[in-house]
Design a protein around this motif. Structure first.
Motif, mmCIF file in Angstrom:
data_model
loop_
_atom_site.group_PDB
_atom_site.id
_atom_site.type_symbol
_atom_site.label_atom_id
_atom_site.label_comp_id
_atom_site.label_asym_id
_atom_site.label_seq_id
_atom_site.Cartn_x
_atom_site.Cartn_y
_atom_site.Cartn_z
ATOM 1 N N LEU A 87 0.027 -9.799 2.310
ATOM 2 C CA LEU A 87 -0.918 -10.022 1.217
ATOM 3 C C LEU A 87 -2.226 -9.272 1.472
ATOM 4 C CD1 LEU A 87 -0.326 -13.835 0.646
ATOM 5 C CD2 LEU A 87 0.126 -12.033 -1.029
ATOM 6 N N GLU A 88 -2.647 -9.238 2.720
ATOM 7 C CA GLU A 88 -3.856 -8.513 3.090
ATOM 8 C C GLU A 88 -3.697 -7.023 2.814
ATOM 9 O OE1 GLU A 88 -6.643 -9.158 6.857
ATOM 10 O OE2 GLU A 88 -4.814 -8.056 7.383
ATOM 11 N N ALA A 89 -2.541 -6.472 3.211
ATOM 12 C CA ALA A 89 -2.278 -5.040 3.001
ATOM 13 C C ALA A 89 -2.204 -4.693 1.521
ATOM 14 C CB ALA A 89 -0.988 -4.649 3.701
ATOM 15 N N GLU A 90 -1.808 -5.685 0.707
ATOM 16 C CA GLU A 90 -1.659 -5.460 -0.729
ATOM 17 C C GLU A 90 -2.945 -5.743 -1.515
ATOM 18 O OE1 GLU A 90 3.146 -6.480 -0.781
ATOM 19 O OE2 GLU A 90 1.688 -8.006 -1.342
ATOM 20 N N GLY A 91 -4.013 -6.070 -0.794
ATOM 21 C CA GLY A 91 -5.309 -6.271 -1.439
ATOM 22 C C GLY A 91 -5.495 -7.608 -2.115
#
Length: 251
Positions: A87-91
């Motif tokens: 989720l972090e990598a996907e913004g």
């Protein structure tokens, strides 16, 4: 002639207004294994900060799908570290907010006293009819259970006996109700203050599965909610740490 309100009454009114102004609700998605600890933490959190948790419990994989589809969650307490990282990598999170709040422990459990031995040999003897696990595709504790079976060369022997719950809570319920003689559950579901609270269990050695690192993160929807940051800060503090340890987690 208009009478003036007493000063102490005005001061009291001001205190009430100030208190309510600083108090907020925070929508929290919580991995099912962490149900009891977060309920205990929520009471102290509300008492200490004035903020209130509005919690939903379920499987980490299902929460991921809901978050991606616009669910109103502001903080996510996952049962793994990969889903929050994704989720972090996907913004979809507040940058820099992700951290490990607990490391989970897997247990083989039966609601029957004496049914599960301290070494887990009941699993190897394979005399049971049903073995409950959480869905390994959605629940990290379910994935860990399949890794244990693989390490012990029991995957094929137990395949027809598996009873799969949507999440770890449902896996626990299968065993608690007697629909399965035993099952893999989170230690936190059956453990408090240093002892198993019901039935019999084998605490699975950590070497038999990948570490169950459980990460928390503030989601994008919680960016401007002070209660979201307050919860994350509270989870890192000593009061939450004591509760987390009492339910058999490490950090």
């Amino acid at each position: 002639m208009r009478m003036k309100a007493p000063r102490f009454a005005l001061a009291l009114l001001g205190a009430v207004v100030t208190s309510s102004a600083w108090a907020d609700d925070v929508q929290v998605a919580v991995a099912a294994n962490f149900t009891a600890p977060i309920q205990a933490i929520a009471k102290e959190f509300e008492k200490d900060t004035g903020h209130r948790l509005v919690t939903a419990f379920g499987a980490t994989g299902q929460f991921y799908a809901q978050i991606k589809n616009g669910a109103p969650f502001e903080v996510f307490l996952a049962a793994d570290d990969t889903t929050p990282a994704k989720l972090e990598a996907e913004g979809d999170t507040v940058k820099g907010s992700r951290f490990t709040y607990a490391i989970g422990t897997l247990a083989l459990w039966s609601a029957k006293d004496g049914y599960v031995d301290a070494e887990g040999n009941v699993l190897k003897q394979n005399q049971f009819q049903h073995l409950a696990i959480a869905n390994p595709k959605a629940a990290p504790y379910g994935l860990a259970a399949t890794q244990v079976l693989q390490k012990l060369n029991l995957t094929e022997a137990t395949r027809a006996k598996l009873v799969e719950g949507q999440n770890i809570t449902q896996a626990y319920q299968f065993v608690a109700t007697g629909n399965a003689e035993l099952g893999f559950v989170a230690l936190s579901q059956i453990y408090q203050e240093g002892k198993i609270t019901r039935g019999s269990a084998w605490v699975v050695p950590a070497a038999l599965h990948e570490p169950i690192r459980q990460d928390a993160v503030i989601l994008a929807k919680g960016k401007d909610n002070p209660a979201a940051q307050a919860l994350v800060d509270y989870l890192k503090g000593p009061k939450a740490a004591a509760v987390i340890a009492a339910y058999g987690y490490s950090r």
